[in-house]
Scaffold this motif. Structure first.
Motif, PDB file in Angstrom:
ATOM      1  N   THR A  87       1.018  -1.181   0.141  1.00  0.00           N
ATOM      2  CA  THR A  87       0.105   0.149   0.062  1.00  0.00           C
ATOM      3  C   THR A  87       0.643   1.425  -0.142  1.00  0.00           C
ATOM      4  OG1 THR A  87      -0.288  -0.053   2.235  1.00  0.00           O
ATOM      5  CG2 THR A  87      -1.953  -1.053   0.922  1.00  0.00           C
ATOM      6  N   ASP A  88       1.952   1.165   0.321  1.00  0.00           N
ATOM      7  CA  ASP A  88       2.855   2.278   0.552  1.00  0.00           C
ATOM      8  C   ASP A  88       4.295   2.381  -0.520  1.00  0.00           C
ATOM      9  OD1 ASP A  88       1.432   3.013   2.811  1.00  0.00           O
ATOM     10  OD2 ASP A  88       3.021   1.817   4.095  1.00  0.00           O
ATOM     11  N   TRP A  89       4.102   1.497  -1.506  1.00  0.00           N
ATOM     12  CA  TRP A  89       5.057   1.427  -2.440  1.00  0.00           C
ATOM     13  C   TRP A  89       5.519   3.088  -3.182  1.00  0.00           C
ATOM     14  CZ3 TRP A  89       5.674  -2.972  -6.342  1.00  0.00           C
ATOM     15  CH2 TRP A  89       6.440  -4.069  -5.658  1.00  0.00           C
ATOM     16  N   PRO A 135       2.972  -1.158 -17.905  1.00  0.00           N
ATOM     17  CA  PRO A 135       2.411  -1.355 -16.604  1.00  0.00           C
ATOM     18  C   PRO A 135       0.736  -0.960 -16.629  1.00  0.00           C
ATOM     19  CG  PRO A 135       3.791   0.725 -16.422  1.00  0.00           C
ATOM     20  CD  PRO A 135       3.899   0.205 -17.597  1.00  0.00           C
ATOM     21  N   THR A 136       0.002  -1.955 -15.908  1.00  0.00           N
ATOM     22  CA  THR A 136      -1.465  -1.775 -15.962  1.00  0.00           C
ATOM     23  C   THR A 136      -1.826  -1.306 -14.639  1.00  0.00           C
ATOM     24  OG1 THR A 136      -1.963  -3.934 -16.107  1.00  0.00           O
ATOM     25  CG2 THR A 136      -1.855  -2.671 -18.253  1.00  0.00           C
ATOM     26  N   THR A 137      -0.906  -1.458 -13.589  1.00  0.00           N
ATOM     27  CA  THR A 137      -1.372  -1.461 -12.298  1.00  0.00           C
ATOM     28  C   THR A 137      -0.648  -0.172 -11.548  1.00  0.00           C
ATOM     29  OG1 THR A 137       0.477  -2.960 -11.483  1.00  0.00           O
ATOM     30  CG2 THR A 137      -1.475  -3.845 -12.142  1.00  0.00           C
ATOM     31  N   ARG A 138      -0.965   0.178 -10.332  1.00  0.00           N
ATOM     32  CA  ARG A 138      -0.251   1.135  -9.633  1.00  0.00           C
ATOM     33  C   ARG A 138       1.167   0.692  -9.191  1.00  0.00           C
ATOM     34  NH1 ARG A 138      -5.407   0.828  -7.836  1.00  0.00           N
ATOM     35  NH2 ARG A 138      -4.689  -0.691  -5.847  1.00  0.00           N
ATOM     36  N   LYS A 139       1.075  -0.451  -8.795  1.00  0.00           N
ATOM     37  CA  LYS A 139       2.607  -0.852  -8.285  1.00  0.00           C
ATOM     38  C   LYS A 139       3.408  -1.204  -9.574  1.00  0.00           C
ATOM     39  CE  LYS A 139       1.033  -4.225  -6.051  1.00  0.00           C
ATOM     40  NZ  LYS A 139      -0.485  -3.863  -6.222  1.00  0.00           N
ATOM     41  N   GLY A 140       3.028  -1.368 -10.537  1.00  0.00           N
ATOM     42  CA  GLY A 140       3.793  -1.746 -11.844  1.00  0.00           C
ATOM     43  C   GLY A 140       4.170  -0.450 -12.520  1.00  0.00           C
ATOM     44  N   GLY A 269     -11.202  -6.925  -1.370  1.00  0.00           N
ATOM     45  CA  GLY A 269     -10.301  -5.790  -1.635  1.00  0.00           C
ATOM     46  C   GLY A 269     -10.907  -4.454  -1.294  1.00  0.00           C
ATOM     47  N   LEU A 270     -12.342  -4.656  -1.296  1.00  0.00           N
ATOM     48  CA  LEU A 270     -12.956  -3.278  -0.913  1.00  0.00           C
ATOM     49  C   LEU A 270     -12.904  -3.027   0.387  1.00  0.00           C
ATOM     50  CD1 LEU A 270     -16.529  -4.349  -3.066  1.00  0.00           C
ATOM     51  CD2 LEU A 270     -14.566  -2.648  -3.751  1.00  0.00           C
ATOM     52  N   VAL A 271     -12.675  -3.943   1.124  1.00  0.00           N
ATOM     53  CA  VAL A 271     -12.324  -3.630   2.614  1.00  0.00           C
ATOM     54  C   VAL A 271     -11.072  -3.759   3.172  1.00  0.00           C
ATOM     55  CG1 VAL A 271     -14.892  -3.980   3.233  1.00  0.00           C
ATOM     56  CG2 VAL A 271     -13.259  -5.729   3.205  1.00  0.00           C
ATOM     57  N   VAL A 275      -5.215  -6.759   0.431  1.00  0.00           N
ATOM     58  CA  VAL A 275      -5.915  -7.658  -0.551  1.00  0.00           C
ATOM     59  C   VAL A 275      -6.282  -6.892  -1.823  1.00  0.00           C
ATOM     60  CG1 VAL A 275      -7.918  -9.227  -1.110  1.00  0.00           C
ATOM     61  CG2 VAL A 275      -7.159  -8.857   1.274  1.00  0.00           C
ATOM     62  N   ARG A 276      -6.690  -5.605  -1.796  1.00  0.00           N
ATOM     63  CA  ARG A 276      -6.895  -4.852  -3.089  1.00  0.00           C
ATOM     64  C   ARG A 276      -5.666  -4.669  -3.816  1.00  0.00           C
ATOM     65  NH1 ARG A 276      -9.221  -1.295  -0.765  1.00  0.00           N
ATOM     66  NH2 ARG A 276      -7.830   0.463  -0.348  1.00  0.00           N
ATOM     67  N   GLU A 277      -4.456  -4.560  -3.232  1.00  0.00           N
ATOM     68  CA  GLU A 277      -3.170  -4.201  -4.005  1.00  0.00           C
ATOM     69  C   GLU A 277      -2.909  -5.745  -4.371  1.00  0.00           C
ATOM     70  OE1 GLU A 277      -1.438  -1.745  -4.533  1.00  0.00           O
ATOM     71  OE2 GLU A 277      -2.738  -0.439  -3.182  1.00  0.00           O
ATOM     72  N   ALA A 278      -3.148  -7.075  -3.920  1.00  0.00           N
ATOM     73  CA  ALA A 278      -2.938  -8.245  -4.414  1.00  0.00           C
ATOM     74  C   ALA A 278      -3.971  -8.340  -5.450  1.00  0.00           C
ATOM     75  CB  ALA A 278      -3.125  -9.298  -3.633  1.00  0.00           C
ATOM     76  N   ALA A 279      -5.210  -7.941  -5.568  1.00  0.00           N
ATOM     77  CA  ALA A 279      -5.962  -8.026  -6.591  1.00  0.00           C
ATOM     78  C   ALA A 279      -5.626  -7.600  -8.058  1.00  0.00           C
ATOM     79  CB  ALA A 279      -7.741  -7.761  -6.119  1.00  0.00           C
ATOM     80  N   GLU A 280      -5.053  -6.321  -7.980  1.00  0.00           N
ATOM     81  CA  GLU A 280      -4.436  -5.893  -9.137  1.00  0.00           C
ATOM     82  C   GLU A 280      -3.341  -6.634  -9.896  1.00  0.00           C
ATOM     83  OE1 GLU A 280      -3.032  -1.992  -8.988  1.00  0.00           O
ATOM     84  OE2 GLU A 280      -1.153  -2.300  -8.192  1.00  0.00           O
TER      85      GLU A 280
END
Length: 327
Positions: A87-89, A135-140, A269-271, A275-280
Motif C-alpha cells: 500500500t505504500d510503494w 504497466p497496468t497497475t499502480r505498483k507496476g 479488496g473493497l475493505v 488484498v486490494r493491492e494483491a487483486a490488481e
C-alpha cells in the motif's frame, strides 16, 4: 599470474558489501556473500537483525540522503533490497532509491538493485528484458519509473548500476514475503487444504530466493552487468498446481489445494487494502507468466536450483525453525 590464497583473502577483506534491507531478499544476498567470505554490512531501520557474528548491522533511514550516505561509507558494492508494504510503494520506494543511489555514488561503489517484473504489465509470450514497459497497475507504474530512473542515472554517469529481476519468489527465509511462504507452508504441513490466487493450471515462473541472492551477488562482481537489467534464472516453468503438488509430496502428504475465485479477492479488496493491492496483480496468475532468463545464462551461467531441491530445502527450513508443527 593467479592470486595466492593469501592475496585472495586480502582482497576479500578489503571489499565491503553494503545491503540495504534485512528482509527476505537482503538476507539471501547476505547468506551468499557470507558464504564467499566477504565483508558485509546490513542496513535497516532498527539496527538489529539475526545475523552471523561477523556480519555488521547498522541503523539508518534509507530514505534520508545523509543517513544513506553514511551507511554507504567504504562500500565496494551496494545492494538495494529495500521493500515496503504494497500500500505504500508509491510513497516509500522512490525516496529510498534516490537516497541509496546518491549514497552509492558518493562512496564510488557499484549499485545492484533487486527488482521484480511488474513494470512489464501483461505480456503475451515469454518475458524478456528487451520488452517495453506497459504497466497496468499502480505498483507496476512505480516499478517502471524506478527502473527507468536507475538506468538514466547510470547513463548520466552518476552511478554505476545494474539490476536483477525476479519473479514471485519462495524458499528458506522468505516467510510472509514468499509466494509459497507463511500463508501456504504451515497449513500445508498441518495437513490442511491450501488456497492460492489465480488459476492452478497455467504456467508460471517461480524464483528460488537463494538463486535470487546468488544472482544479485554475481551482478555485483561483473562489470559487464552494469548499465543493464537481468532476469535471474529460474528452474523450468511449471504450473502452480505442479509446484504445490511437489510441496505436498516432499511433506509426505496427499495434495489438497484450490484457487480463490477472483470475485472473492476483489470483494475482499473493497475493505482490505492489502488484498486490494494483491487483486490488481491477478493477471500474473490467470494467464501464462513465463520468464526468459537466457541473457543471464549466456553471460554468467545457469544458477537455477531445480524446484524439487528448492522445495525440499524450503520445507526443511520451516520444520527446523519450528515455524510449523513437526509431524
Amino acid at each position: 599470474m593467479s592470486k595466492t590464497n593469501t592475496e585472495i583473502k586480502a582482497v576479500q577483506s578489503v571489499e565491503l558489501h553494503v545491503i540495504f534491507g534485512s528482509g527476505a531478499v537482503g538476507m539471501a544476498v547476505m547468506r551468499e556473500l557470507h558464504k564467499q567470505g566477504k565483508r558485509v554490512r546490513m542496513v535497516n531501520r532498527s539496527g538489529t537483525a539475526a545475523l552471523p557474528e561477523n556480519v555488521e548491522v547498522v541503523k539508518a533511514n534509507a530514505a534520508d540522503p545523509a543517513s544513506a550516505r553514511q551507511a554507504c561509507r567504504g562500500a565496494t558494492v551496494v545492494y538495494n533490497c529495500v521493500n515496503a508494504p504494497y500500500t505504500d510503494w508509491a510513497e516509500m520506494l522512490p525516496p529510498m532509491q534516490t537516497a541509496i543511489l546518491h549514497g552509492t555514488a558518493v562512496a564510488g561503489a557499484k549499485l545492484v538493485v533487486a527488482e521484480n517484473l511488474y513494470m512489464y504489465g501483461p505480456v503475451a509470450g515469454s518475458i524478456t528484458e528487451g520488452l517495453p514497459f506497459h504497466p497496468t497497475t499502480r505498483k507496476g507504474r512505480v516499478r517502471a519509473k524506478l527502473a527507468e530512473e536507475l538506468m538514466a542515472a547510470h547513463r548520466a554517469g552518476i552511478v554505476r548500476a545494474t539490476s536483477g529481476r525476479a519473479s514471485d519468489f519462495y524458499g528458506p527465509g522468505a516467510g510472509s514475503q514468499g509466494i509459497f511462504g507463511d500463508r501456504i507452508v504451515p497449513p500445508l504441513l498441518a495437513g490442511k487444504r491450501v488456497s492460492v490466487l489465480g488459476k492452478l493450471d497455467v504456467p508460471h515462473s517461480y524464483t528460488y530466493i537463494e538463486d535470487f541472492g546468488r544472482g544479485l551477488v554475481i551482478l555485483g562482481t561483473q562489470d559487464k552487468a552494469l548499465g543493464r537489467s537481468w532476469h535471474i534464472p529460474n528452474a523450468p516453468t511449471v504450473t502452480t498446481r505442479q509446484m504445490l503438488t511437489v510441496f505436498f509430496e516432499q511433506a509426505g502428504l496427499s495434495p489438497k489445494m484450490d484457487s480463490i475465485p477472483d470475485f472473492v479477492v476483489r470483494m475482499l479488496g473493497l475493505v482490505k487494502p492489502m488484498v486490494r493491492e494483491a487483486a490488481e496483480m491477478l493477471y500474473e496468475f490467470n494467464e501464462p507468466f513465463v520468464v526468459d532468463s537466457g541473457k543471464f545464462v549466456r553471460a554468467f551461467g545457469d544458477i537455477a536450483t531445480p524446484h524439487h531441491e528448492a522445495i525440499r530445502q524450503t520445507i526443511a527450513w520451516y520444520l527446523e525453525c519450528n515455524r510449523c508443527p513437526k509431524r
